[in-house]
Motif scaffolding. Structure first.
Motif, PDB file in Angstrom:
ATOM      1  N   UNK A 181       0.809  -1.343   0.026  1.00  0.00           N
ATOM      2  CA  UNK A 181      -0.006   0.040  -0.094  1.00  0.00           C
ATOM      3  C   UNK A 181       0.893   1.127  -0.116  1.00  0.00           C
ATOM      4  N   UNK A 182       0.384   2.010  -0.427  1.00  0.00           N
ATOM      5  CA  UNK A 182       1.148   3.435  -0.782  1.00  0.00           C
ATOM      6  C   UNK A 182       0.407   4.564  -1.393  1.00  0.00           C
ATOM      7  N   UNK A 183       1.039   5.716  -1.712  1.00  0.00           N
ATOM      8  CA  UNK A 183       0.258   6.847  -2.260  1.00  0.00           C
ATOM      9  C   UNK A 183       1.400   7.424  -3.178  1.00  0.00           C
ATOM     10  N   UNK A 184       0.778   8.076  -4.169  1.00  0.00           N
ATOM     11  CA  UNK A 184       1.408   8.936  -5.264  1.00  0.00           C
ATOM     12  C   UNK A 184       0.840  10.010  -5.504  1.00  0.00           C
ATOM     13  N   UNK A 185       1.478  11.056  -6.257  1.00  0.00           N
ATOM     14  CA  UNK A 185       0.970  12.355  -6.701  1.00  0.00           C
ATOM     15  C   UNK A 185       0.073  12.297  -7.644  1.00  0.00           C
ATOM     16  N   UNK A 186      -0.097  11.396  -8.528  1.00  0.00           N
ATOM     17  CA  UNK A 186      -0.886  11.208  -9.535  1.00  0.00           C
ATOM     18  C   UNK A 186      -1.022   9.762 -10.358  1.00  0.00           C
TER      19      UNK A 186
END
Length: 203
Positions: A154-159
């Motif tokens: 799991x993670x997050x990105x700018x776009x």
């Protein structure tokens, strides 16, 4: 009353009686010979039938022996494949975790942050024995020993492009048999608008 007188000679009458007895004896001998021939023919037919049955039984035994011999190779191959499958499943619990985490770190770009990496399934039994590994199933109950099928990150990105790039780099690394995106959604991370994601990696 006229008396009956046999004028034939006694020798002729005796010869006639002998001929009659000879004919009766010959007829009886023919009957006995016929019965013996019939009995012999019947026994010959029965013996031929028995020989045919014995031949069929021998042929069946030979075919059964050939089938058993032919089944040995598939049985051995099946046992070998089962051992290889058990070994492959056991190896799932002995991956070099530092190497896998390095794959994730290299695949993540500057604008991609990983927040969690967990095993799939979350609960698993390390150092399974060969018998336990062979009995383990992905759909087994929680109290039965289970092996690791893969990892969930799991993670997050700018776009969205950053998420796509992360997935592409994971696939290019060839560390997993499949990389599947489970969820992509807009979210907040450190008070910033990001694209959070959840990806399942299977080997």
């Amino acid at each position: 009353m006229t008396p009956e007188v046999n004028l034939l000679p006694a020798s002729y009458r005796a010869a006639k009686v002998r001929r009659r007895r000879v004919r009766i004896g010959a007829a009886a001998a023919c009957v006995l010979l016929g019965l013996e021939l019939f009995g012999g023919l019947f026994l010959h037919i029965r013996a031929g039938r028995v020989r045919d049955l014995l031949g069929a039984a021998t042929e069946a035994r030979n075919e059964t022996r050939l089938v058993r011999q032919k089944m040995k190779a598939p049985a051995q191959e099946s046992a070998q494949l089962s051992q290889q499958l058990a070994l492959a499943r056991r190896l799932r619990t002995t991956h070099h975790w530092s190497r896998l985490l390095g794959v994730f770190a290299q695949a993540a770009a500057d604008r991609t942050t990983l927040t969690a990496v967990s095993t799939d399934p979350p609960k698993w039994t390390p150092n399974l024995g060969a018998a336990e590994v062979a009995a383990a199933r992905p759909d087994a109950k929680s109290d039965i020993p289970r092996v690791i099928e893969g990892l969930t990150v799991r993670g997050c990105a700018a776009d969205h492009d950053d998420v796509s790039g992360f997935v592409s780099r994971l696939q290019a690394a060839r560390a997993f048999a499949s990389v599947n995106v489970l969820e992509v959604r807009r979210d907040k991370y450190l008070e910033k608008d990001v694209i959070s994601f959840e990806i399942r990696c299977r080997w």
